[in-house]
Design a protein around this motif. Structure first.
Motif, PDB file in Angstrom:
ATOM      1  N   SER A  65       0.818  -1.214   0.000  1.00 33.53           N
ATOM      2  CA  SER A  65       0.000   0.000   0.000  1.00 33.53           C
ATOM      3  C   SER A  65       0.851   1.264   0.000  1.00 33.53           C
ATOM      4  O   SER A  65       0.340   2.357  -0.220  1.00 33.53           O
ATOM      5  N   GLY A  66       2.165   1.134   0.266  1.00 32.29           N
ATOM      6  CA  GLY A  66       3.040   2.304   0.264  1.00 32.29           C
ATOM      7  C   GLY A  66       3.613   2.570  -1.109  1.00 32.29           C
ATOM      8  O   GLY A  66       3.168   2.032  -2.118  1.00 32.29           O
ATOM      9  N   LYS A  67       4.637   3.412  -1.169  1.00 29.40           N
ATOM     10  CA  LYS A  67       5.282   3.728  -2.437  1.00 29.40           C
ATOM     11  C   LYS A  67       6.021   2.510  -2.975  1.00 29.40           C
ATOM     12  O   LYS A  67       6.643   1.768  -2.225  1.00 29.40           O
ATOM     13  N   SER A  68       5.946   2.336  -4.275  1.00 29.84           N
ATOM     14  CA  SER A  68       6.624   1.192  -4.891  1.00 29.84           C
ATOM     15  C   SER A  68       8.139   1.342  -4.772  1.00 29.84           C
ATOM     16  O   SER A  68       8.694   2.406  -5.034  1.00 29.84           O
ATOM     17  N   GLN A  69       8.802   0.260  -4.377  1.00 31.12           N
ATOM     18  CA  GLN A  69      10.257   0.246  -4.281  1.00 31.12           C
ATOM     19  C   GLN A  69      10.908  -0.396  -5.514  1.00 31.12           C
ATOM     20  O   GLN A  69      12.120  -0.501  -5.596  1.00 31.12           O
ATOM     21  N   THR A  70      10.066  -0.816  -6.468  1.00 31.85           N
ATOM     22  CA  THR A  70      10.571  -1.525  -7.647  1.00 31.85           C
ATOM     23  C   THR A  70      11.130  -0.555  -8.683  1.00 31.85           C
ATOM     24  O   THR A  70      10.496   0.448  -9.013  1.00 31.85           O
ATOM     25  N   THR A  71      12.319  -0.864  -9.187  1.00 36.24           N
ATOM     26  CA  THR A  71      12.882  -0.134 -10.323  1.00 36.24           C
ATOM     27  C   THR A  71      12.527  -0.898 -11.587  1.00 36.24           C
ATOM     28  O   THR A  71      12.882  -2.066 -11.737  1.00 36.24           O
ATOM     29  N   LEU A  72      11.804  -0.241 -12.485  1.00 36.46           N
ATOM     30  CA  LEU A  72      11.376  -0.872 -13.727  1.00 36.46           C
ATOM     31  C   LEU A  72      12.376  -0.576 -14.844  1.00 36.46           C
ATOM     32  O   LEU A  72      12.752   0.583 -15.063  1.00 36.46           O
ATOM     33  N   LEU A  73      12.814  -1.618 -15.536  1.00 36.41           N
ATOM     34  CA  LEU A  73      13.689  -1.490 -16.699  1.00 36.41           C
ATOM     35  C   LEU A  73      12.947  -2.108 -17.876  1.00 36.41           C
ATOM     36  O   LEU A  73      12.845  -3.333 -17.984  1.00 36.41           O
ATOM     37  N   LEU A  74      12.411  -1.265 -18.746  1.00 39.84           N
ATOM     38  CA  LEU A  74      11.497  -1.723 -19.794  1.00 39.84           C
ATOM     39  C   LEU A  74      12.071  -1.424 -21.175  1.00 39.84           C
ATOM     40  O   LEU A  74      12.303  -0.268 -21.525  1.00 39.84           O
ATOM     41  N   ASP A  75      12.280  -2.475 -21.960  1.00 37.47           N
ATOM     42  CA  ASP A  75      12.840  -2.343 -23.306  1.00 37.47           C
ATOM     43  C   ASP A  75      11.705  -2.529 -24.320  1.00 37.47           C
ATOM     44  O   ASP A  75      11.221  -3.629 -24.530  1.00 37.47           O
ATOM     45  N   GLU A  76      11.287  -1.427 -24.915  1.00 38.18           N
ATOM     46  CA  GLU A  76      10.185  -1.397 -25.883  1.00 38.18           C
ATOM     47  C   GLU A  76       8.913  -2.041 -25.308  1.00 38.18           C
ATOM     48  O   GLU A  76       8.398  -3.033 -25.834  1.00 38.18           O
ATOM     49  N   PRO A  77       8.364  -1.472 -24.231  1.00 36.47           N
ATOM     50  CA  PRO A  77       7.216  -2.105 -23.569  1.00 36.47           C
ATOM     51  C   PRO A  77       5.919  -2.070 -24.376  1.00 36.47           C
ATOM     52  O   PRO A  77       4.994  -2.821 -24.063  1.00 36.47           O
ATOM     53  N   THR A  78       5.835  -1.220 -25.409  1.00 37.19           N
ATOM     54  CA  THR A  78       4.584  -1.138 -26.167  1.00 37.19           C
ATOM     55  C   THR A  78       4.517  -2.112 -27.330  1.00 37.19           C
ATOM     56  O   THR A  78       3.492  -2.188 -28.010  1.00 37.19           O
ATOM     57  N   ASN A  79       5.617  -2.865 -27.585  1.00 39.05           N
ATOM     58  CA  ASN A  79       5.545  -3.889 -28.636  1.00 39.05           C
ATOM     59  C   ASN A  79       4.418  -4.869 -28.321  1.00 39.05           C
ATOM     60  O   ASN A  79       4.303  -5.360 -27.193  1.00 39.05           O
ATOM     61  N   HIS A  80       3.588  -5.146 -29.301  1.00 36.96           N
ATOM     62  CA  HIS A  80       2.469  -6.107 -29.202  1.00 36.96           C
ATOM     63  C   HIS A  80       1.262  -5.544 -28.439  1.00 36.96           C
ATOM     64  O   HIS A  80       0.295  -6.274 -28.218  1.00 36.96           O
ATOM     65  N   LEU A  81       1.309  -4.281 -28.024  1.00 44.91           N
ATOM     66  CA  LEU A  81       0.154  -3.704 -27.332  1.00 44.91           C
ATOM     67  C   LEU A  81      -0.733  -2.959 -28.319  1.00 44.91           C
ATOM     68  O   LEU A  81      -0.236  -2.307 -29.241  1.00 44.91           O
ATOM     69  N   ASP A  82      -2.055  -3.033 -28.095  1.00 40.24           N
ATOM     70  CA  ASP A  82      -2.961  -2.247 -28.928  1.00 40.24           C
ATOM     71  C   ASP A  82      -3.068  -0.835 -28.359  1.00 40.24           C
ATOM     72  O   ASP A  82      -2.491  -0.505 -27.313  1.00 40.24           O
ATOM     73  N   ALA A  83      -3.819   0.025 -29.050  1.00 34.70           N
ATOM     74  CA  ALA A  83      -3.873   1.447 -28.689  1.00 34.70           C
ATOM     75  C   ALA A  83      -4.415   1.663 -27.280  1.00 34.70           C
ATOM     76  O   ALA A  83      -3.900   2.487 -26.521  1.00 34.70           O
TER      77      ALA A  83
END
Length: 543
Positions: free
Chosen positions: A183-201
């Motif tokens: 429920s608190g602030k996220s401690q995760t560091t996200l490393l995303l390489d082209e995250p929109t590939n295969h996603l629709d609009a």
């Protein structure tokens, strides 16, 4: 949090990046766009930040959980269901299995001691499961998957039954699910390489909102300008010419303006310095003619050289691959005829009884919701997979197929660029192949680089290069513009527009459809065929 220390990135003998000291830092609240041309080292740098590989020099210090989405997501147990894969981000999948095991013992044993022991274990596990938000997790998992375009029915399917695009969205869902824990602030560091590939609009719109609110660190590689503009508050620009990183503590729009200003300043300073240096050299030449003035002339020349060398280097315009599709070999009126194509995964039917005739020079777009079997259809047409049932492919006179796989399955990641090219084009002369690869920006040390270390854009260019020498008259193209920088994408669109052979295209890119100017459309999973109409353009990004 991630901090680099005297960071150096190399591939073979080529230095991609040098960042002295603790130059690169990812802290909570940082939403960093990692940008640069294809081949500048973005994907390699991201792998190192994620701990997937080690830097050539220096070290990485990290704390807290990291969620890493590579361009090619093929990790995990393919027997696992999509739901369990997402829940595994918090260890809830294994906890559920242990609870079910104790429940089975409770229901099946006649031994009272065994039953009491199972009850105690189950109660303890359930208490822990509830404390981790397990009962709410199923709903949260389903909601994230739905927002990423994964229908509820997919959640209980094994990963091996899903398309490449669905698999990648499951991996993204797992990472975002982990980043949503607590429920608190996220401690995760996200490393995303082209995250929109295969996603629709719609999914891209939702992802923008999620990432813009993410309170942990974020480093993202993307060619989606709207995503960068709406999410990023810092930019790391990898300069392939200088093998350095320029850091801009600002949003993406301001970064574009600031970089343009920086480049203009460098050009002005260099022009002024070159003018002054030229004048000094002329004066030195005059003095050098007199023996008594030789020392003064030498000092003037040294000063002129210093004036040039001390300047910030002007960035040379990026090279762009010269992408052209092959001159098609002669063929009959209908080089390919597909009849009754069917694909099953166990008892799950993807599609059945699809018929498709590919005439000489025809241009076809395949549409359908994610998971409808578009990629699978192309694999059957290419002969990469076999149809289930009695259907099949009838090859017409002169048929030559060129297949571009969106997951780059045709590339052997253990082999070098040169070895992959030789395998794909065994009949071509080596000198011709070197010239071809040079046009696609692979030369020198790049030829000996392992294909597994290439970025997504470089793999796309390598796959396209092998098509050129094939003289294919039927191209099967599955998302050919994915991972490409804007300049390379334009080259692909121009190649599509001018190619005279037949094309069967799967894409989310409206620009690719416009370049193709299709005549027909195939709607999956039913395989219904229709003449192309601009009305279909509205569903290209959603398909």
């Amino acid at each position: 949090m991630i901090v680099t220390n005297d960071f150096e990135v190399r591939v073979g003998a080529r230095t991609l990046l040098e960042a002295p000291g603790q130059m690169l830092r990812v802290q909570p609240g940082d939403r960093i766009g990692l940008v640069g041309r294809n081949g500048a080292g973005k994907t390699t740098t991201m792998r190192i930040l994620a701990g997937e590989t080690q830097p050539y020099g220096g070290s990485i210090t990290s704390s807290g959980p990291i969620g890493y989405l590579p361009q090619d997501s093929r990790e995990g147990n393919i027997e696992q269901t999509a739901r369990d894969r997402v829940l595994s981000a918090r260890g809830l999948d294994e906890m559920k299995k242990r609870m079910l095991k104790q429940q089975e013992i409770m229901e099946s044993t006649d031994n009272e001691k065994h039953r009491d022991k199972a009850i105690r274990k189950y109660s303890r596990l359930e208490e822990e499961y509830q404390a981790l938000g397990g009962y709410e997790a199923d709903s949260q998992c389903a909601q994230i998957c739905d927002n990423l375009g994964l229908p509820h029915r997919v959640l209980d399917q094994q990963l091996k039954t899903l398309s490449g695009g669905q698999r990648r969205r499951v991996e993204l869902a797992q990472i975002l699910f982990a980043a949503s824990a607590g429920s608190g602030k996220s401690q995760t560091t996200l490393l995303l390489d082209e995250p929109t590939n295969h996603l629709d609009a719609d999914s891209i719109t939702w992802l923008r909102g999620f990432l813009a609110k993410h309170e942990g660190g974020l480093v993202m590689i993307s060619h989606d300008v709207e995503l960068l503009e709406s999410v990023v508050n810092k930019v790391w620009f990898l300069d392939a010419v200088r093998a350095e990183v320029d850091i801009y503590n600002m949003g993406f729009k301001k970064y574009l303006d600031a970089r343009a200003t920086d480049e203009a300043r460098r050009r002005r300073e260099r022009a002024n310095a070159e003018k002054k240096a030229s004048a000094l050299k002329k004066q030195a030449a005059k003095l050098g003619a007199k023996a008594t003035k030789a020392a003064a002339a030498k000092q003037m020349l040294a000063r002129a050289d210093r004036m040039i060398n001390e300047l910030d280097e002007v960035r040379v315009g990026d090279r762009v691959a010269s992408i052209k599709f092959p001159e098609p070999a002669p063929c009959g009126k209908t080089p390919m005829n597909a009849q009754g194509l069917t694909k099953m995964y166990g008892s799950l039917e993807v599609f059945a009884g699809v018929d498709l005739a590919i005439d000489k020079g025809s241009r076809v777009v395949v549409l359908g919701y994610n998971g409808a079997g578009k990629t699978t259809l192309l694999k059957l047409l290419a002969g990469v997979e076999r149809t289930d049932g009695e259907g099949g492919i009838v090859s017409g006179h002169g048929l030559r197929i060129g297949y571009f796989a969106q997951e780059h399955d045709n590339i052997d990641v253990e082999k070098t660029v040169w070895e992959n090219t030789l395998d794909a084009c065994p009949d071509a002369g080596q000198q011709d192949l070197r010239g071809l690869l040079g046009a696609f920006m692979f030369s020198g040390d790049k030829l000996e680089q392992p294909a597994g270390t290439l970025s997504g854009g470089e793999k796309t260019r390598l796959s396209l290069a092998t098509l050129v020498s094939s003289r294919a008259n039927v191209l099967l193209l599955d998302e050919p513009t994915n991972n490409l920088d804007p300049q390379s994408r334009e080259q692909v669109l121009d190649a599509l527009a001018t190619y005279t052979g037949a094309v069967v295209l799967v894409t989310h890119d409206p620009g690719a459809v416009k370049a193709l100017k299709p005549e027909r459309v195939i709607i999956m999973p039913d395989g219904d065929e229709d003449m192309w109409s601009d009305d279909y353009m509205e569903i290209v990004e959603l398909a």
